[in-house]
Scaffold this motif. Structure first.
Motif, mmCIF file in Angstrom:
data_model
loop_
_atom_site.group_PDB
_atom_site.id
_atom_site.type_symbol
_atom_site.label_atom_id
_atom_site.label_comp_id
_atom_site.label_asym_id
_atom_site.label_seq_id
_atom_site.Cartn_x
_atom_site.Cartn_y
_atom_site.Cartn_z
ATOM 1 N N SER A 1 -102.367 28.579 12.962
ATOM 2 C CA SER A 1 -100.874 28.747 13.812
ATOM 3 C C SER A 1 -101.458 29.475 15.552
ATOM 4 C CB SER A 1 -100.238 29.496 13.762
ATOM 5 O OG SER A 1 -100.560 30.127 12.190
ATOM 6 N N GLY B 1 -99.886 36.219 10.444
ATOM 7 C CA GLY B 1 -100.422 35.201 10.174
ATOM 8 C C GLY B 1 -100.189 33.585 11.160
ATOM 9 N N CYS C 1 -99.174 33.876 14.022
ATOM 10 C CA CYS C 1 -98.820 34.523 15.504
ATOM 11 C C CYS C 1 -100.044 33.871 15.942
ATOM 12 C CB CYS C 1 -98.594 35.934 15.381
ATOM 13 S SG CYS C 1 -97.207 36.480 15.099
ATOM 14 N N ARG C 2 -99.887 33.863 17.105
ATOM 15 C CA ARG C 2 -101.215 32.967 17.625
ATOM 16 C C ARG C 2 -102.349 33.823 19.128
ATOM 17 N NH1 ARG C 2 -97.375 32.457 22.628
ATOM 18 N NH2 ARG C 2 -98.689 32.728 24.773
ATOM 19 N N VAL C 3 -102.337 35.107 18.792
ATOM 20 C CA VAL C 3 -102.020 36.508 18.738
ATOM 21 C C VAL C 3 -101.864 37.777 19.452
ATOM 22 C CG1 VAL C 3 -101.443 36.053 22.081
ATOM 23 C CG2 VAL C 3 -103.140 37.284 21.315
ATOM 24 N N ALA D 1 -105.259 41.378 11.018
ATOM 25 C CA ALA D 1 -104.672 40.588 12.495
ATOM 26 C C ALA D 1 -106.040 39.663 11.959
ATOM 27 C CB ALA D 1 -104.481 40.827 14.472
ATOM 28 N N CYS E 1 -106.298 37.419 9.224
ATOM 29 C CA CYS E 1 -105.419 36.213 9.081
ATOM 30 C C CYS E 1 -105.352 35.390 9.796
ATOM 31 C CB CYS E 1 -104.024 36.970 9.538
ATOM 32 S SG CYS E 1 -103.593 38.253 8.454
ATOM 33 N N VAL F 1 -106.079 36.198 13.125
ATOM 34 C CA VAL F 1 -105.069 36.074 14.292
ATOM 35 C C VAL F 1 -106.186 36.774 15.450
ATOM 36 C CG1 VAL F 1 -103.213 36.960 15.704
ATOM 37 C CG2 VAL F 1 -102.992 36.351 13.265
ATOM 38 N N ARG G 1 -110.559 30.667 15.072
ATOM 39 C CA ARG G 1 -109.306 31.839 14.497
ATOM 40 C C ARG G 1 -110.146 31.685 13.277
ATOM 41 N NH1 ARG G 1 -102.967 32.104 15.915
ATOM 42 N NH2 ARG G 1 -102.855 32.939 13.182
#
Ligand code: UDP
Length: 358
Positions: free
Chosen positions: A185, A256, A258-260, A278, A281, A283, A326
Protein backbone atom coordinates in the motif's frame (compact mmCIF):
# COMPACT_ATOMS: atom_id res chain seq x y z
CA UNK A 1 14.77 -28.66 27.43
CA UNK A 2 12.01 -28.05 29.98
CA UNK A 3 11.63 -24.30 30.34
CA UNK A 4 9.44 -22.33 32.75
CA UNK A 5 8.73 -18.78 31.60
CA UNK A 6 7.71 -16.07 34.04
CA UNK A 7 5.69 -13.28 32.46
CA UNK A 8 5.63 -9.58 33.25
CA UNK A 9 3.88 -8.59 36.51
CA UNK A 10 2.19 -5.66 34.73
CA UNK A 11 -1.10 -6.58 33.04
CA UNK A 12 -2.26 -9.95 31.73
CA UNK A 13 -1.00 -11.25 28.37
CA UNK A 14 -3.27 -9.64 25.79
CA UNK A 15 -4.01 -6.48 27.84
CA UNK A 16 -1.34 -4.27 26.24
CA UNK A 17 -0.23 -3.04 29.67
CA UNK A 18 2.87 -5.24 29.58
CA UNK A 19 4.07 -3.63 26.32
CA UNK A 20 6.35 -5.57 23.99
CA UNK A 21 7.03 -8.33 26.54
CA UNK A 22 3.56 -9.76 25.85
CA UNK A 23 4.36 -10.41 22.19
CA UNK A 24 7.96 -11.40 22.88
CA UNK A 25 6.78 -14.09 25.28
CA UNK A 26 4.28 -15.51 22.78
CA UNK A 27 6.85 -15.49 19.97
CA UNK A 28 9.38 -17.22 22.17
CA UNK A 29 6.88 -19.91 23.18
CA UNK A 30 6.10 -20.53 19.47
CA UNK A 31 9.76 -20.82 18.56
CA UNK A 32 10.63 -23.06 21.54
CA UNK A 33 7.71 -25.41 20.89
CA UNK A 34 8.65 -25.56 17.22
CA UNK A 35 12.19 -26.59 18.17
CA UNK A 36 10.69 -29.40 20.29
CA UNK A 37 11.20 -27.98 23.78
CA UNK A 38 8.67 -28.27 26.58
CA UNK A 39 7.32 -24.94 27.85
CA UNK A 40 5.28 -23.86 30.86
CA UNK A 41 4.23 -20.24 31.30
CA UNK A 42 3.37 -18.49 34.56
CA UNK A 43 1.27 -15.44 33.89
CA UNK A 44 -1.42 -13.21 35.42
CA UNK A 45 -5.03 -14.40 35.45
CA UNK A 46 -6.89 -13.81 32.13
CA UNK A 47 -3.66 -14.11 30.11
CA UNK A 48 -3.94 -15.63 26.66
CA UNK A 49 -1.32 -17.31 24.53
CA UNK A 50 -1.58 -17.65 20.74
CA UNK A 51 -3.90 -20.51 19.75
CA UNK A 52 -0.95 -22.23 18.12
CA UNK A 53 0.82 -22.22 21.51
CA UNK A 54 -1.73 -24.50 23.15
CA UNK A 55 0.94 -27.14 23.80
CA UNK A 56 2.46 -24.80 26.39
CA UNK A 57 0.96 -25.24 29.84
CA UNK A 58 -0.31 -21.95 31.24
CA UNK A 59 -0.41 -21.38 35.04
CA UNK A 60 -2.49 -18.43 36.21
CA UNK A 61 -1.61 -16.30 39.22
CA UNK A 62 -3.71 -13.54 40.81
CA UNK A 63 -2.39 -10.51 42.63
CA UNK A 64 -1.46 -6.82 42.54
CA UNK A 65 0.56 -5.53 39.59
CA UNK A 66 3.99 -3.93 40.02
CA UNK A 67 4.38 -0.23 39.13
CA UNK A 68 6.24 0.15 35.83
CA UNK A 69 9.83 1.31 36.48
CA UNK A 70 9.87 3.79 33.62
CA UNK A 71 7.18 5.78 35.43
CA UNK A 72 9.07 6.06 38.72
CA UNK A 73 12.10 8.18 39.61
CA UNK A 74 15.40 6.60 38.65
CA UNK A 75 16.40 6.44 42.33
CA UNK A 76 13.08 5.12 43.67
CA UNK A 77 13.23 2.23 46.12
CA UNK A 78 11.64 -1.12 45.28
CA UNK A 79 7.94 -1.26 46.05
CA UNK A 80 6.26 -4.63 46.39
CA UNK A 81 2.52 -4.43 47.07
CA UNK A 82 0.59 -6.65 49.42
CA UNK A 83 -0.70 -9.74 47.59
CA UNK A 84 2.06 -9.21 45.03
CA UNK A 85 1.50 -10.74 41.61
CA UNK A 86 5.26 -10.87 41.05
CA UNK A 87 5.89 -12.78 44.29
CA UNK A 88 2.97 -15.10 43.49
CA UNK A 89 4.37 -15.87 40.01
CA UNK A 90 7.81 -16.56 41.46
CA UNK A 91 6.39 -18.88 44.14
CA UNK A 92 4.57 -20.81 41.42
CA UNK A 93 7.75 -20.86 39.34
CA UNK A 94 9.79 -22.30 42.21
CA UNK A 95 7.14 -24.95 42.77
CA UNK A 96 7.27 -26.27 39.20
CA UNK A 97 10.95 -25.51 38.54
CA UNK A 98 11.93 -28.71 40.35
CA UNK A 99 10.79 -30.68 37.29
CA UNK A 100 12.41 -28.24 34.85
CA UNK A 101 15.83 -27.36 33.49
CA UNK A 102 15.63 -23.59 33.75
CA UNK A 103 13.47 -20.69 34.91
CA UNK A 104 13.31 -17.87 32.37
CA UNK A 105 12.31 -14.55 33.88
CA UNK A 106 10.82 -11.89 31.58
CA UNK A 107 9.94 -9.30 34.21
CA UNK A 108 12.17 -6.26 34.63
CA UNK A 109 12.10 -6.31 38.41
CA UNK A 110 14.19 -6.61 41.52
CA UNK A 111 12.88 -9.73 43.22
CA UNK A 112 13.52 -12.36 40.49
CA UNK A 113 16.99 -10.98 39.77
CA UNK A 114 17.89 -10.94 43.47
CA UNK A 115 16.75 -14.56 43.74
CA UNK A 116 19.58 -15.56 41.38
CA UNK A 117 21.95 -15.20 44.32
CA UNK A 118 19.98 -17.62 46.44
CA UNK A 119 18.77 -20.34 44.10
CA UNK A 120 20.32 -23.61 43.13
CA UNK A 121 18.04 -23.92 40.10
CA UNK A 122 19.25 -22.11 36.96
CA UNK A 123 17.40 -18.80 36.52
CA UNK A 124 17.98 -16.64 33.45
CA UNK A 125 16.74 -13.12 32.81
CA UNK A 126 15.72 -11.42 29.57
CA UNK A 127 16.23 -7.75 30.39
CA UNK A 128 13.46 -5.95 28.53
CA UNK A 129 14.42 -2.30 29.14
CA UNK A 130 17.39 0.00 29.26
CA UNK A 131 18.52 1.22 32.66
CA UNK A 132 15.35 2.64 34.23
CA UNK A 133 16.20 2.17 37.90
CA UNK A 134 19.41 2.56 39.93
CA UNK A 135 18.46 -0.19 42.35
CA UNK A 136 17.91 -2.68 39.51
CA UNK A 137 21.04 -1.69 37.59
CA UNK A 138 23.14 -2.01 40.77
CA UNK A 139 21.59 -5.38 41.48
CA UNK A 140 22.28 -6.60 37.93
CA UNK A 141 25.88 -5.48 38.36
CA UNK A 142 26.19 -7.42 41.63
CA UNK A 143 24.54 -10.60 40.30
CA UNK A 144 26.51 -10.38 37.04
CA UNK A 145 29.80 -10.51 38.94
CA UNK A 146 28.78 -13.95 40.29
CA UNK A 147 26.64 -15.24 37.40
CA UNK A 148 27.94 -13.58 34.23
CA UNK A 149 25.88 -15.76 31.85
CA UNK A 150 22.43 -15.22 33.34
CA UNK A 151 21.41 -12.04 31.49
CA UNK A 152 20.39 -11.45 27.88
CA UNK A 153 19.47 -8.22 26.10
CA UNK A 154 17.46 -7.43 22.98
CA UNK A 155 19.92 -5.03 21.34
CA UNK A 156 23.51 -3.82 21.66
CA UNK A 157 22.38 -0.26 22.26
CA UNK A 158 20.13 -1.38 25.12
CA UNK A 159 22.99 -3.36 26.68
CA UNK A 160 25.19 -0.23 26.63
CA UNK A 161 22.98 1.08 29.45
CA UNK A 162 24.69 -1.59 31.58
CA UNK A 163 28.36 -0.73 30.94
CA UNK A 164 29.65 -3.21 33.54
CA UNK A 165 28.52 -6.04 31.22
CA UNK A 166 31.56 -6.53 29.06
CA UNK A 167 30.30 -9.05 26.49
CA UNK A 168 26.51 -8.89 26.54
CA UNK A 169 24.43 -11.73 25.14
CA UNK A 170 22.22 -10.16 22.46
CA UNK A 171 19.16 -12.17 21.45
CA UNK A 172 17.21 -9.70 19.29
CA UNK A 173 13.56 -10.68 19.10
CA UNK A 174 11.26 -12.91 17.06
CA UNK A 175 7.98 -12.60 15.18
CA UNK A 176 5.59 -15.25 13.95
CA UNK A 177 5.59 -14.35 10.28
CA UNK A 178 2.33 -16.04 9.36
CA UNK A 179 0.57 -13.58 11.71
CA UNK A 180 1.56 -10.73 9.38
CA UNK A 181 0.34 -10.30 5.81
CA UNK A 182 2.42 -8.36 3.28
CA UNK A 183 0.55 -5.40 1.70
CA UNK A 184 1.86 -3.16 -1.06
CA UNK A 185 0.00 0.00 0.00
CA UNK A 186 2.33 2.76 -1.18
CA UNK A 187 -0.30 5.48 -0.95
CA UNK A 188 -1.70 4.78 2.52
CA UNK A 189 -1.85 7.00 5.60
CA UNK A 190 0.81 7.67 8.26
CA UNK A 191 0.99 5.28 11.22
CA UNK A 192 2.27 5.33 14.79
CA UNK A 193 1.98 2.31 17.11
CA UNK A 194 2.88 1.98 20.80
CA UNK A 195 1.91 2.45 24.41
CA UNK A 196 0.75 6.03 24.69
CA UNK A 197 3.20 7.26 27.34
CA UNK A 198 5.82 10.07 27.43
CA UNK A 199 8.85 7.82 26.78
CA UNK A 200 7.34 6.92 23.41
CA UNK A 201 7.39 10.48 22.03
CA UNK A 202 4.08 10.38 20.15
CA UNK A 203 4.00 14.21 20.03
CA UNK A 204 6.87 14.27 17.50
CA UNK A 205 5.02 11.99 15.08
CA UNK A 206 1.87 14.11 15.39
CA UNK A 207 3.98 17.22 14.72
CA UNK A 208 5.18 15.63 11.47
CA UNK A 209 1.63 14.76 10.38
CA UNK A 210 0.52 18.32 11.09
CA UNK A 211 3.43 19.78 9.11
CA UNK A 212 2.38 17.63 6.14
CA UNK A 213 -1.27 18.61 6.58
CA UNK A 214 -2.23 14.97 7.13
CA UNK A 215 -3.74 12.95 9.93
CA UNK A 216 -1.89 10.12 11.66
CA UNK A 217 -3.41 6.79 12.70
CA UNK A 218 -2.39 5.86 16.24
CA UNK A 219 -2.79 2.34 17.64
CA UNK A 220 -1.97 1.35 21.20
CA UNK A 221 -2.94 1.15 24.82
CA UNK A 222 -3.38 4.60 26.39
CA UNK A 223 -1.28 4.22 29.51
CA UNK A 224 -1.14 7.91 30.35
CA UNK A 225 -4.47 9.68 29.74
CA UNK A 226 -3.21 13.17 30.62
CA UNK A 227 -0.29 12.81 28.20
CA UNK A 228 -2.70 11.71 25.45
CA UNK A 229 -5.05 14.61 26.04
CA UNK A 230 -2.17 17.11 26.12
CA UNK A 231 -1.15 15.91 22.64
CA UNK A 232 -4.75 16.04 21.44
CA UNK A 233 -5.01 19.69 22.59
CA UNK A 234 -1.66 20.77 21.10
CA UNK A 235 -2.63 20.06 17.48
CA UNK A 236 -5.63 20.87 15.25
CA UNK A 237 -8.62 18.64 15.89
CA UNK A 238 -8.54 15.42 13.88
CA UNK A 239 -4.75 15.34 13.43
CA UNK A 240 -4.66 12.20 15.60
CA UNK A 241 -6.97 9.39 14.63
CA UNK A 242 -7.06 7.29 17.84
CA UNK A 243 -7.63 3.69 16.72
CA UNK A 244 -7.32 1.95 20.12
CA UNK A 245 -5.47 -1.19 21.13
CA UNK A 246 -5.95 -4.09 18.71
CA UNK A 247 -4.97 -7.76 18.85
CA UNK A 248 -2.04 -8.61 16.55
CA UNK A 249 -4.10 -9.94 13.63
CA UNK A 250 -6.38 -6.88 13.50
CA UNK A 251 -3.48 -4.50 14.07
CA UNK A 252 -1.38 -5.89 11.22
CA UNK A 253 -4.37 -5.74 8.82
CA UNK A 254 -4.73 -1.99 9.46
CA UNK A 255 -1.02 -1.26 9.77
CA UNK A 256 -0.27 -2.95 6.44
CA UNK A 257 -2.47 -0.35 4.69
CA UNK A 258 -0.17 2.48 5.82
CA UNK A 259 2.67 3.94 3.74
CA UNK A 260 5.05 4.47 6.65
CA UNK A 261 5.38 3.92 10.40
CA UNK A 262 6.90 6.71 12.45
CA UNK A 263 8.80 5.57 15.55
CA UNK A 264 9.87 8.43 17.79
CA UNK A 265 11.03 7.16 21.19
CA UNK A 266 12.52 9.52 23.75
CA UNK A 267 14.18 6.73 25.78
CA UNK A 268 16.77 4.09 24.95
CA UNK A 269 14.21 1.73 23.36
CA UNK A 270 15.35 -1.82 24.20
CA UNK A 271 14.16 -3.25 20.91
CA UNK A 272 10.98 -1.77 19.40
CA UNK A 273 8.64 -4.62 18.48
CA UNK A 274 6.32 -2.35 16.52
CA UNK A 275 9.15 -1.48 14.12
CA UNK A 276 9.54 -5.12 13.08
CA UNK A 277 5.78 -5.71 12.97
CA UNK A 278 5.44 -2.85 10.48
CA UNK A 279 8.32 -4.21 8.37
CA UNK A 280 6.69 -7.67 8.41
CA UNK A 281 3.60 -6.12 6.75
CA UNK A 282 5.83 -4.37 4.19
CA UNK A 283 5.59 -0.96 5.88
CA UNK A 284 8.86 1.02 5.90
CA UNK A 285 9.81 2.75 9.15
CA UNK A 286 11.25 6.17 9.84
CA UNK A 287 12.70 6.27 13.35
CA UNK A 288 15.06 8.23 15.50
CA UNK A 289 18.55 6.78 15.58
CA UNK A 290 18.14 5.79 19.21
CA UNK A 291 17.98 2.36 20.90
CA UNK A 292 16.92 -0.89 19.21
CA UNK A 293 15.31 0.67 16.10
CA UNK A 294 18.72 2.05 15.10
CA UNK A 295 19.97 -1.55 14.80
CA UNK A 296 16.84 -2.90 13.10
CA UNK A 297 16.22 -0.35 10.34
CA UNK A 298 18.56 -0.53 7.36
CA UNK A 299 18.86 3.14 6.40
CA UNK A 300 17.78 3.56 2.77
CA UNK A 301 16.70 -0.10 2.45
CA UNK A 302 13.86 -0.66 4.91
CA UNK A 303 13.30 2.92 6.05
CA UNK A 304 15.28 5.87 7.35
CA UNK A 305 17.03 6.82 10.58
CA UNK A 306 16.85 10.46 11.63
CA UNK A 307 19.02 12.17 14.24
CA UNK A 308 17.32 11.88 17.63
CA UNK A 309 14.61 14.54 18.14
CA UNK A 310 15.14 16.05 14.66
CA UNK A 311 11.51 16.35 13.60
CA UNK A 312 12.29 18.26 10.40
CA UNK A 313 14.41 15.39 9.21
CA UNK A 314 11.46 13.01 9.78
CA UNK A 315 9.40 15.24 7.50
CA UNK A 316 11.99 15.16 4.73
CA UNK A 317 12.36 11.38 4.92
CA UNK A 318 8.59 10.97 4.50
CA UNK A 319 8.89 12.87 1.23
CA UNK A 320 11.16 10.13 -0.15
CA UNK A 321 9.55 7.08 1.47
CA UNK A 322 8.41 5.74 -1.91
CA UNK A 323 12.08 4.98 -2.69
CA UNK A 324 11.92 2.09 -0.21
CA UNK A 325 10.87 -1.24 -1.70
CA UNK A 326 8.25 -2.73 0.60
CA UNK A 327 9.31 -6.27 -0.26
CA UNK A 328 12.77 -5.52 1.25
CA UNK A 329 11.07 -4.73 4.56
CA UNK A 330 9.33 -8.09 4.78
CA UNK A 331 12.47 -9.87 3.59
CA UNK A 332 14.56 -8.36 6.41
CA UNK A 333 12.16 -9.79 9.01
CA UNK A 334 12.15 -13.22 7.37
CA UNK A 335 15.94 -13.32 7.36
CA UNK A 336 16.61 -11.78 10.77
CA UNK A 337 13.70 -11.92 13.18
CA UNK A 338 11.58 -15.07 12.77
CA UNK A 339 10.45 -16.97 15.87
CA UNK A 340 12.85 -19.80 15.03
CA UNK A 341 15.89 -17.54 14.69
CA UNK A 342 14.97 -15.95 18.01
CA UNK A 343 14.29 -19.24 19.84
CA UNK A 344 17.60 -20.69 18.61
CA UNK A 345 19.52 -17.75 20.06
CA UNK A 346 17.65 -18.11 23.36
CA UNK A 347 18.30 -21.88 23.54
CA UNK A 348 22.04 -21.41 22.89
CA UNK A 349 22.14 -18.87 25.69
CA UNK A 350 20.10 -21.02 28.12
CA UNK A 351 22.46 -23.95 27.51
CA UNK A 352 25.34 -21.77 28.68
CA UNK A 353 23.38 -20.76 31.78
CA UNK A 354 22.48 -24.38 32.61
CA UNK A 355 26.08 -25.53 32.14
CA UNK A 356 27.17 -23.05 34.81
CA UNK A 357 25.06 -24.88 37.38
CA UNK A 358 26.40 -28.39 36.59
N1 UDP B 1 0.45 -3.56 20.34
C1 UDP B 1 -0.67 -4.32 20.10
N2 UDP B 1 -1.80 -3.69 19.65
C2 UDP B 1 -1.85 -2.36 19.43
C3 UDP B 1 -0.68 -1.59 19.66
C4 UDP B 1 0.46 -2.22 20.12
O1 UDP B 1 -0.68 -5.54 20.28
O2 UDP B 1 -2.90 -1.86 19.03
C5 UDP B 1 1.66 -4.24 20.85
C6 UDP B 1 2.70 -4.46 19.76
O3 UDP B 1 2.43 -5.64 19.05
C7 UDP B 1 4.02 -4.55 20.53
C8 UDP B 1 3.71 -3.83 21.84
O4 UDP B 1 2.34 -3.48 21.80
O5 UDP B 1 4.39 -5.89 20.78
C9 UDP B 1 4.60 -2.62 22.02
O6 UDP B 1 5.92 -3.08 22.18
P1 UDP B 1 7.21 -2.23 21.89
O7 UDP B 1 8.38 -3.17 21.98
O8 UDP B 1 7.09 -1.50 20.61
O9 UDP B 1 7.26 -1.17 23.07
P2 UDP B 1 7.08 -1.27 24.69
O10 UDP B 1 5.62 -1.08 24.97
O11 UDP B 1 7.57 -2.64 25.11
O12 UDP B 1 7.89 -0.17 25.24
Amino acid sequence: MRIVLISTPIGFLGSGKGGGVELTLNSLVSGLLNLGHSVEVIAPKNSKLYKSNEKAKLHYVEGEDQISWQHQNYNSPVIIPDNSLLAGMLEKGLEIAKQSDVLLNMSYDWLPIWMTLNLEIPIAHIISMGSESSVISNLISNVYSKHPHNFAFHSKTQAKDYPFIKKPTIIGNGFKLDNYIFQDSVKGPLAWVGRVAPEKGLEDAVYVANELGEKINVWGYIEDESYASKIEKSFPEGTVDWRGFLATYELQKELGKCRVLLNTPKWNEAYGNVVVEALACGVPVIAYKRGGPSEIIQHGQTGYLADPDDKESLVSYIEIIDKIKRKNCRKWVEENASTNIFANKVVNWLNKVINEYK
